[in-house]
Design an enzyme around this catalytic site. Structure first.
Site, mmCIF file in Angstrom:
data_model
loop_
_atom_site.group_PDB
_atom_site.id
_atom_site.type_symbol
_atom_site.label_atom_id
_atom_site.label_comp_id
_atom_site.label_asym_id
_atom_site.label_seq_id
_atom_site.Cartn_x
_atom_site.Cartn_y
_atom_site.Cartn_z
ATOM 1 N N SER A 41 6.174 2.002 7.399
ATOM 2 C CA SER A 41 4.791 1.856 6.944
ATOM 3 C C SER A 41 3.867 2.002 8.147
ATOM 4 O O SER A 41 4.298 1.889 9.292
ATOM 5 C CB SER A 41 4.567 0.500 6.265
ATOM 6 O OG SER A 41 4.617 -0.537 7.206
ATOM 7 N N CYS A 42 2.603 2.245 7.854
ATOM 8 C CA CYS A 42 1.578 2.334 8.903
ATOM 9 C C CYS A 42 0.255 1.920 8.264
ATOM 10 O O CYS A 42 0.250 1.065 7.381
ATOM 11 C CB CYS A 42 1.535 3.735 9.508
ATOM 12 S SG CYS A 42 1.146 5.058 8.345
ATOM 13 N N LEU A 43 -0.827 2.522 8.665
ATOM 14 C CA LEU A 43 -2.120 2.162 8.093
ATOM 15 C C LEU A 43 -2.324 2.814 6.726
ATOM 16 O O LEU A 43 -2.707 2.149 5.770
ATOM 17 C CB LEU A 43 -3.258 2.555 9.039
ATOM 18 C CG LEU A 43 -4.658 2.157 8.596
ATOM 19 C CD1 LEU A 43 -4.799 0.640 8.543
ATOM 20 C CD2 LEU A 43 -5.702 2.752 9.534
ATOM 21 N N GLY B 96 -0.136 5.931 5.721
ATOM 22 C CA GLY B 96 0.956 6.807 5.312
ATOM 23 C C GLY B 96 1.243 8.022 6.164
ATOM 24 O O GLY B 96 2.273 8.662 5.978
ATOM 25 N N TRP C 220 -0.775 -0.235 5.138
ATOM 26 C CA TRP C 220 -1.445 -1.528 5.248
ATOM 27 C C TRP C 220 -2.685 -1.599 4.372
ATOM 28 O O TRP C 220 -2.946 -2.603 3.713
ATOM 29 C CB TRP C 220 -1.788 -1.816 6.709
ATOM 30 C CG TRP C 220 -2.593 -3.060 6.901
ATOM 31 C CD1 TRP C 220 -3.886 -3.157 7.293
ATOM 32 C CD2 TRP C 220 -2.157 -4.420 6.680
ATOM 33 N NE1 TRP C 220 -4.290 -4.469 7.332
ATOM 34 C CE2 TRP C 220 -3.237 -5.268 6.960
ATOM 35 C CE3 TRP C 220 -0.960 -4.994 6.262
ATOM 36 C CZ2 TRP C 220 -3.165 -6.645 6.842
ATOM 37 C CZ3 TRP C 220 -0.889 -6.371 6.147
ATOM 38 C CH2 TRP C 220 -1.980 -7.183 6.440
#
Length: 159
Positions: A115-117, A119, A144
């Protein structure tokens, strides 16, 4: 993926036509090419991720920078391995990984979700992991931003 069309009489046209046909064939295989073709992976949804975390059947790796985690927070249970470190981290010894990230190093048989901010970076991390043999990997495209919005919505519905 759209490839430029060249006259079929040229060598370039023949090669590009073959590549295009192969790519279309891979897309049609959808569920059967997970080991070598990340472009067909299904994204993990918020609800799926929440269930996977609850069941403890995955390792969630957040690939945002450490300052982003400190400033904005993280999905509970995630391990922070910044994108620029993913390749090296997945090749570390278990002891070195534990020392650096204070978590158990994922094995190639573990189910990983990146995961990240929002995608983009998690998709890059997914590609890196698969290239290193972590074939049970996916990514949470919502990241996120989506996680927080769903969490707030769920809390508001409880009130």
């Amino acid at each position: 993926m759209v490839l430029p069309r060249l006259p079929l009489g040229t060598a370039h046209g023949a090669v590009l036509g073959s590549v295009e046909a192969a790519l279309c064939g891979l897309k049609s295989l959808k569920g059967s090419c997970h080991n070598f073709c990340t472009s067909v992976y299904e994204d993990v949804t918020y609800k799926e991720l929440k269930n996977l975390l609850r069941s403890k059947s995955i390792k969630l790796i957040d690939v945002r920078e450490t300052w982003e985690i400190h400033e904005h927070g993280k999905i509970p249970g995630s391990i922070n391995v910044p994108l620029g470190e993913v390749g090296e981290a997945l090749q570390m010894t278990p002891r070195d990984f534990k020392e650096k990230y204070n978590e158990v190093k994922p094995s190639k048989s573990d189910s990983l979700v990146f995961s990240c901010l929002a995608g983009v970076r998690s998709k890059k991390a997914l590609d890196t992991a698969v290239s290193l043999g972590f074939n049970r990997s996916q990514h949470y495209a919502g990241g996120w931003k989506e996680w927080v919005s769903y969490e707030v919505s769920e809390k508001n519905m409880e009130i």
